[in-house]
Design an enzyme around this catalytic site. Sequence first.
Site, PDB file in Angstrom:
ATOM      1  N   GLY A 131     -31.137 -61.272  44.279  1.00  0.00           N
ATOM      2  CA  GLY A 131     -30.978 -60.693  42.937  1.00  0.00           C
ATOM      3  C   GLY A 131     -31.876 -61.380  41.921  1.00  0.00           C
ATOM      4  O   GLY A 131     -32.107 -62.584  42.007  1.00  0.00           O
ATOM      5  N   THR A 139     -29.576 -68.220  41.575  1.00  0.00           N
ATOM      6  CA  THR A 139     -28.645 -67.100  41.530  1.00  0.00           C
ATOM      7  C   THR A 139     -27.849 -67.229  40.238  1.00  0.00           C
ATOM      8  O   THR A 139     -27.475 -68.340  39.861  1.00  0.00           O
ATOM      9  CB  THR A 139     -27.659 -67.054  42.728  1.00  0.00           C
ATOM     10  OG1 THR A 139     -26.503 -66.299  42.338  1.00  0.00           O
ATOM     11  CG2 THR A 139     -27.195 -68.407  43.172  1.00  0.00           C
ATOM     12  N   ILE A 140     -27.601 -66.113  39.593  1.00  0.00           N
ATOM     13  CA  ILE A 140     -26.803 -66.193  38.367  1.00  0.00           C
ATOM     14  C   ILE A 140     -25.363 -66.575  38.690  1.00  0.00           C
ATOM     15  O   ILE A 140     -24.625 -66.994  37.827  1.00  0.00           O
ATOM     16  CB  ILE A 140     -26.821 -64.880  37.558  1.00  0.00           C
ATOM     17  CG1 ILE A 140     -26.175 -63.730  38.333  1.00  0.00           C
ATOM     18  CG2 ILE A 140     -28.218 -64.522  37.106  1.00  0.00           C
ATOM     19  CD1 ILE A 140     -25.724 -62.595  37.420  1.00  0.00           C
ATOM     20  N   ASP A 141     -24.977 -66.420  39.972  1.00  0.00           N
ATOM     21  CA  ASP A 141     -23.592 -66.736  40.340  1.00  0.00           C
ATOM     22  C   ASP A 141     -23.335 -68.243  40.398  1.00  0.00           C
ATOM     23  O   ASP A 141     -22.190 -68.672  40.467  1.00  0.00           O
ATOM     24  CB  ASP A 141     -23.245 -66.110  41.701  1.00  0.00           C
ATOM     25  CG  ASP A 141     -23.179 -64.593  41.639  1.00  0.00           C
ATOM     26  OD1 ASP A 141     -23.318 -64.040  40.534  1.00  0.00           O
ATOM     27  OD2 ASP A 141     -23.011 -63.965  42.704  1.00  0.00           O
ATOM     28  N   ARG A 200      -6.676 -53.099  21.217  1.00  0.00           N
ATOM     29  CA  ARG A 200      -6.894 -52.729  22.620  1.00  0.00           C
ATOM     30  C   ARG A 200      -6.536 -53.854  23.580  1.00  0.00           C
ATOM     31  O   ARG A 200      -6.603 -55.025  23.224  1.00  0.00           O
ATOM     32  CB  ARG A 200      -8.381 -52.431  22.846  1.00  0.00           C
ATOM     33  CG  ARG A 200      -8.842 -51.204  22.167  1.00  0.00           C
ATOM     34  CD  ARG A 200     -10.245 -50.798  22.636  1.00  0.00           C
ATOM     35  NE  ARG A 200     -10.361 -49.380  22.481  1.00  0.00           N
ATOM     36  CZ  ARG A 200     -11.315 -48.771  21.751  1.00  0.00           C
ATOM     37  NH1 ARG A 200     -12.266 -49.466  21.193  1.00  0.00           N
ATOM     38  NH2 ARG A 200     -11.317 -47.472  21.624  1.00  0.00           N
ATOM     39  N   MET A 208     -19.976 -60.749  36.680  1.00  0.00           N
ATOM     40  CA  MET A 208     -20.500 -60.818  38.042  1.00  0.00           C
ATOM     41  C   MET A 208     -19.962 -62.087  38.696  1.00  0.00           C
ATOM     42  O   MET A 208     -19.376 -62.935  38.028  1.00  0.00           O
ATOM     43  CB  MET A 208     -22.018 -60.802  38.035  1.00  0.00           C
ATOM     44  CG  MET A 208     -22.587 -59.401  37.927  1.00  0.00           C
ATOM     45  SD  MET A 208     -24.351 -59.375  38.271  1.00  0.00           S
ATOM     46  CE  MET A 208     -24.577 -57.652  38.701  1.00  0.00           C
ATOM     47  N   GLY A 209     -20.211 -62.240  39.956  1.00  0.00           N
ATOM     48  CA  GLY A 209     -19.707 -63.394  40.699  1.00  0.00           C
ATOM     49  C   GLY A 209     -18.941 -62.890  41.913  1.00  0.00           C
ATOM     50  O   GLY A 209     -17.758 -62.615  41.841  1.00  0.00           O
ATOM     51  N   ARG A 261     -27.701 -60.114  34.131  1.00  0.00           N
ATOM     52  CA  ARG A 261     -28.791 -60.679  34.916  1.00  0.00           C
ATOM     53  C   ARG A 261     -30.154 -60.513  34.258  1.00  0.00           C
ATOM     54  O   ARG A 261     -31.096 -61.234  34.566  1.00  0.00           O
ATOM     55  CB  ARG A 261     -28.809 -59.941  36.257  1.00  0.00           C
ATOM     56  CG  ARG A 261     -28.753 -60.856  37.424  1.00  0.00           C
ATOM     57  CD  ARG A 261     -28.305 -60.156  38.651  1.00  0.00           C
ATOM     58  NE  ARG A 261     -29.247 -59.204  39.160  1.00  0.00           N
ATOM     59  CZ  ARG A 261     -29.105 -58.578  40.329  1.00  0.00           C
ATOM     60  NH1 ARG A 261     -28.059 -58.835  41.077  1.00  0.00           N
ATOM     61  NH2 ARG A 261     -29.972 -57.723  40.738  1.00  0.00           N
TER      62      ARG A 261
HETATM   63  O1  F6P Z   1     -27.137 -62.279  42.037  1.00  0.00           O
HETATM   64  C1  F6P Z   1     -25.821 -62.193  42.512  1.00  0.00           C
HETATM   65  C2  F6P Z   1     -25.230 -60.903  42.070  1.00  0.00           C
HETATM   66  O2  F6P Z   1     -25.487 -60.865  40.723  1.00  0.00           O
HETATM   67  C3  F6P Z   1     -23.760 -60.687  42.321  1.00  0.00           C
HETATM   68  O3  F6P Z   1     -22.884 -61.251  41.407  1.00  0.00           O
HETATM   69  C4  F6P Z   1     -23.673 -59.188  42.385  1.00  0.00           C
HETATM   70  O4  F6P Z   1     -22.584 -58.718  43.089  1.00  0.00           O
HETATM   71  C5  F6P Z   1     -24.937 -58.846  43.077  1.00  0.00           C
HETATM   72  O5  F6P Z   1     -25.876 -59.817  42.711  1.00  0.00           O
HETATM   73  C6  F6P Z   1     -25.359 -57.454  42.816  1.00  0.00           C
HETATM   74  O6  F6P Z   1     -26.730 -57.297  42.900  1.00  0.00           O
HETATM   75  P1  F6P Z   1     -27.477 -56.007  43.492  1.00  0.00           P
HETATM   76  O7  F6P Z   1     -26.804 -54.806  42.938  1.00  0.00           O
HETATM   77  O8  F6P Z   1     -28.863 -56.199  43.041  1.00  0.00           O
HETATM   78  O9  F6P Z   1     -27.337 -56.065  44.962  1.00  0.00           O
END
Ligand code: F6P
Length: 400
Positions: free
Chosen positions: A11, A122-124, A176, A183-184, A293
Amino acid sequence: MKRIGVLTGGGDTSALNSMLYGIADEAHQDGVEVVGFMRGWAGLLDSGQYAVLTADMIDPGLGGTLLKTSRTKLAKIEGGYEQARANLSALGIDGLVLIGGDDTIGVAAQFQHIPIAIITKTIDNDVGANCPADEPLDFSKIVNYFTPGFPSAARRVAAFASWHNGVQTTGYSHERIIALESMGMSAGWLALAAAFGHPDFIVVPEVPLDYARLRDGVARKYAEQSHVLVVVAEGAVYTDGTVISEDTTNVDAFGHAKLGGCADVIARRLKADLGGQLKTRNFNAVIPSYLFRCGAPTALDKRIGTKLGRKAVRLLLGGKSGKMASVRRTGDTLRVVTMDVRALPRDSKGNIVPKRLDLRLYDAENLRITSEGIEYFKPILGEMPSSMGPAKLVSRQTRV
Ligand code: F6P
């Protein structure tokens, strides 16, 4: 060394071009040419897809990756390793920098004929190793204090959850209940960063969700303040082990389940259970998805990303292989250091074990960050901002 190669896989993140810039600029200073392979490992298949990279081609402040990316897994492609090795030698590549997560860097062992330097990303934030759980929490013991790209995404999660730039103002104004999805896939680092926006509850994949506890907590909070914000990580699971996210049938090219939609599930469940009881029918899901991202890196990501790129080149030029340029925290200072790639824990199949959230940073009882968690984020996000919520109104009914 005359020529080195680089590729970005997995990603995208906001810090990839900063790393590429650091690599191209550092190599240039030693008269070394940089060949960038396009679309991750795919750029080394068939007759190869590549471009010579120079620093002036790369904007380190632009998100994404100039080289593009893919989730190509060489092991799954017939003759993949052979094609990649043949292209590397035909192009006279003397060393290779791999920028990616487990699936991109995991095959490094197949290329023992040339030195390889690694930068994880990775952003995760789930590649590395925590301070051992049986030792007192010591941030300097974390392998990969953060993965580049994580700080930018963490700042965005916090912003989306905040009063200043995020969903809190609409939550308040319309009274609300909002579930915001972060993400993660397997780690709650990003979801936890949302704490800097002051949500009411955070659900992370590492601690299975006791839904009844969340439901009752939401009802209590709503009675108190007439708006509630729950942040849910896409990989969150229930206590019976089932994934909250709706679509687990969808898999990416690496074979990982593509998760998403858990905020919808939570919002709908809360509506079904609390809709009749609370004075609102306003239960909403917000799923920013790729907005976490993409976009420009933060100043920290840009600075560290560039330094990591430079370090990877120094490792190759210094004749080192199997080394990783990574970030270490000492006191309040972040430094770019060299780590042995063997410092990344692996399972029995040789896959890198994800660096999941250190549970000392998360208050599982109250679904929120701990003071140690706030301390973890200090060099990444700065001091915890004040919530900036509106002044408490004392409502008064006036009869004329
Ligand atoms: O980079 C990791 C991540 O951002 C996850 O958190 C996410 O599920 C995944 O990539 C989704 O990426 P793509 O849709 O590009 O496969």
